[in-house]
Write an enzyme that holds these catalytic residues in place. Structure first.
Site, PDB file in Angstrom:
ATOM      1  N   SER A  52       0.796  -1.234   0.000  1.00 48.28           N
ATOM      2  CA  SER A  52       0.000   0.000   0.000  1.00 48.28           C
ATOM      3  C   SER A  52       0.823   1.276   0.000  1.00 48.28           C
ATOM      4  CB  SER A  52      -0.962  -0.001   1.191  1.00 48.28           C
ATOM      5  OG  SER A  52      -2.014  -0.906   0.966  1.00 48.28           O
ATOM      6  N   TYR A 151     -10.780   1.980   5.536  1.00 48.90           N
ATOM      7  CA  TYR A 151      -9.760   1.683   4.528  1.00 48.90           C
ATOM      8  C   TYR A 151     -10.335   0.842   3.399  1.00 48.90           C
ATOM      9  CZ  TYR A 151      -4.927   1.056   2.978  1.00 48.90           C
ATOM     10  OH  TYR A 151      -3.748   1.088   2.257  1.00 48.90           O
ATOM     11  N   ASN A 153      -9.183  -0.470  -0.509  1.00 47.80           N
ATOM     12  CA  ASN A 153      -8.313  -0.536  -1.674  1.00 47.80           C
ATOM     13  C   ASN A 153      -9.056  -0.197  -2.962  1.00 47.80           C
ATOM     14  OD1 ASN A 153      -5.671  -1.432  -0.630  1.00 47.80           O
ATOM     15  ND2 ASN A 153      -6.805  -3.228   0.047  1.00 47.80           N
TER      16      ASN A 153
END
Length: 367
Positions: A52, A151, A153
């Site tokens: 990340s 969070y 992605n």
């Protein structure tokens, strides 16, 4: 630094390697075995999947486009990608929300990597970015757009597609042109469809599956959310340039460092900005990002002006097994980070315990 790094290896990771910078001084070191199958010694310049940390590169590129007037942080993503995020959601979710994880869109990796079978299968499967977005959008929302940090992605897959839509170029090529090549990050690259890491590189060991090496692994599942390969030295160079104002105008760097609490119950722990976060340490806030993929973990944290820097890589992941107590590896990881970032901070530690990302905190797949 050598003792602190050796302690990370002694706590249970096959290898740990790092670089620490203090102004014009640089220290680099390695401890342990690069991969368990060959017993190669680890070296400080080994290439590594940094997960990340890719997001810092992606967000910087988006903010360069903002500075050029080609996109706005508060543009609804549906304005640019209406076919992928249509309707009301596309009008409510902004570019800023994608970058600071407040979009409420589900995290597609929860579906892909939620089991051991998934961990094995994604490494030999090729995914299109649009497919990853559809998976994320099919999951339950984590909150209303802009409501709070969660969070995802999926937001960075959309950010990569936004870069492509606005520039007309491949996202990896655009980031390479704007950041990687000008900074001469010669060991930093996007692997694309190549499942191998260019030598020299460390192995990748997934604790739940023994000595198997996952260094050869298809990374299309991560794309602009976590595909990048780099080294501790290159990461230090990148973050020093970023925090020192060499990659973004002051207005955009200020936006990048405008954060939302990662834990609303403990806002003093840290905040997430636009592809960049801060964490509390005994010597004040440290800025950067961490990254975790199958078998490899990276941490890159820096003083606010980039003068004091630390980047640490290890080649073991998912060893915590959900145990809430601090794992010995995590304790050694914290010890190295504090030693590198806060020399002489021993007396402060009791009053200001470090609040850093822990590699053992990665979700452990079930089944």
């Amino acid at each position: 630094m050598r003792r602190a790094l050796a302690a990370v290896h002694a706590a249970g990771v096959p290898a740990a390697f790092a670089e620490v910078r203090d102004g014009g001084r640089t220290w680099s070191g390695a401890a342990g075995t690069a991969d368990l199958s060959t017993a190669r010694p680890a070296k400080p310049d080994m290439r590594h999947r940094v997960g990340s940390i890719t997001k810092s590169f992606v967000a910087t590129t988006v903010l360069q486009l903002v500075a050029e007037g080609k996109v706005g942080l508060d543009d609804p993503i549906g304005r640019h990608l209406p076919e992928l995020v249509p309707g009301e959601l596309g009008q409510q979710v902004t570019v800023r929300m994608l970058l600071n994880h407040t979009s409420g869109i589900g995290n597609y990796t929860d579906a892909l990597l939620g089991s051991l079978a998934g961990v094995i299968s994604v490494g030999s499967t090729s995914y299109a970015p649009e497919e990853l977005v559809r998976i994320g959008l099919s999951l339950p929302v984590t909150g209303a757009p802009g409501e709070g940090h969660s969070y995802s992605n999926t937001g960075y897959i959309l950010a990569g597609l936004l870069i492509e839509k606005v520039t007309g170029n491949d996202a990896a090529a655009e980031i390479t042109r704007r950041i990687i090549r000008p900074l001469r990050l010669t060991s930093t690259y996007f692997p694309g469809d190549d499942p191998k890491i260019r030598v020299p590189h460390a192995g990748a060991h997934f604790a739940l599956l023994g000595v198997r090496d996952f260094a050869t692994y298809q990374m299309s599942w991560a794309w602009m959310a976590g595909e990048l390969i780099s080294t501790p030295a290159d990461l230090d160079t990148f973050y020093r340039a970023l925090l020192g104002g060499k990659l973004l105008p002051p207005a955009q760097l200020a936006q990048m460092r405008t954060t939302v609490p990662m834990d609303p119950a403990q806002p003093e722990v840290g905040g997430y900005g636009l592809g960049l976060y801060w964490n509390a340490t005994p010597c004040g806030p440290a800025w950067g990002h961490d990254g975790g993929v199958v078998g490899q973990i990276t941490l890159s944290l820096h003083a606010p002006d980039g003068s004091r820097q630390l980047s640490l890589a290890t080649n073991l992941s998912h060893y915590q097994l959900g145990v809430p107590e601090l794992h010995p590896i995590d304790a050694a990881w914290l010890g190295f980070a504090v030693t590198g970032l806060c020399p002489g901070a021993t007396a402060q530690r009791a009053a200001a315990p470090p609040r850093l990302p822990l590699p053992g905190a990665l979700p452990v797949p079930a089944g």
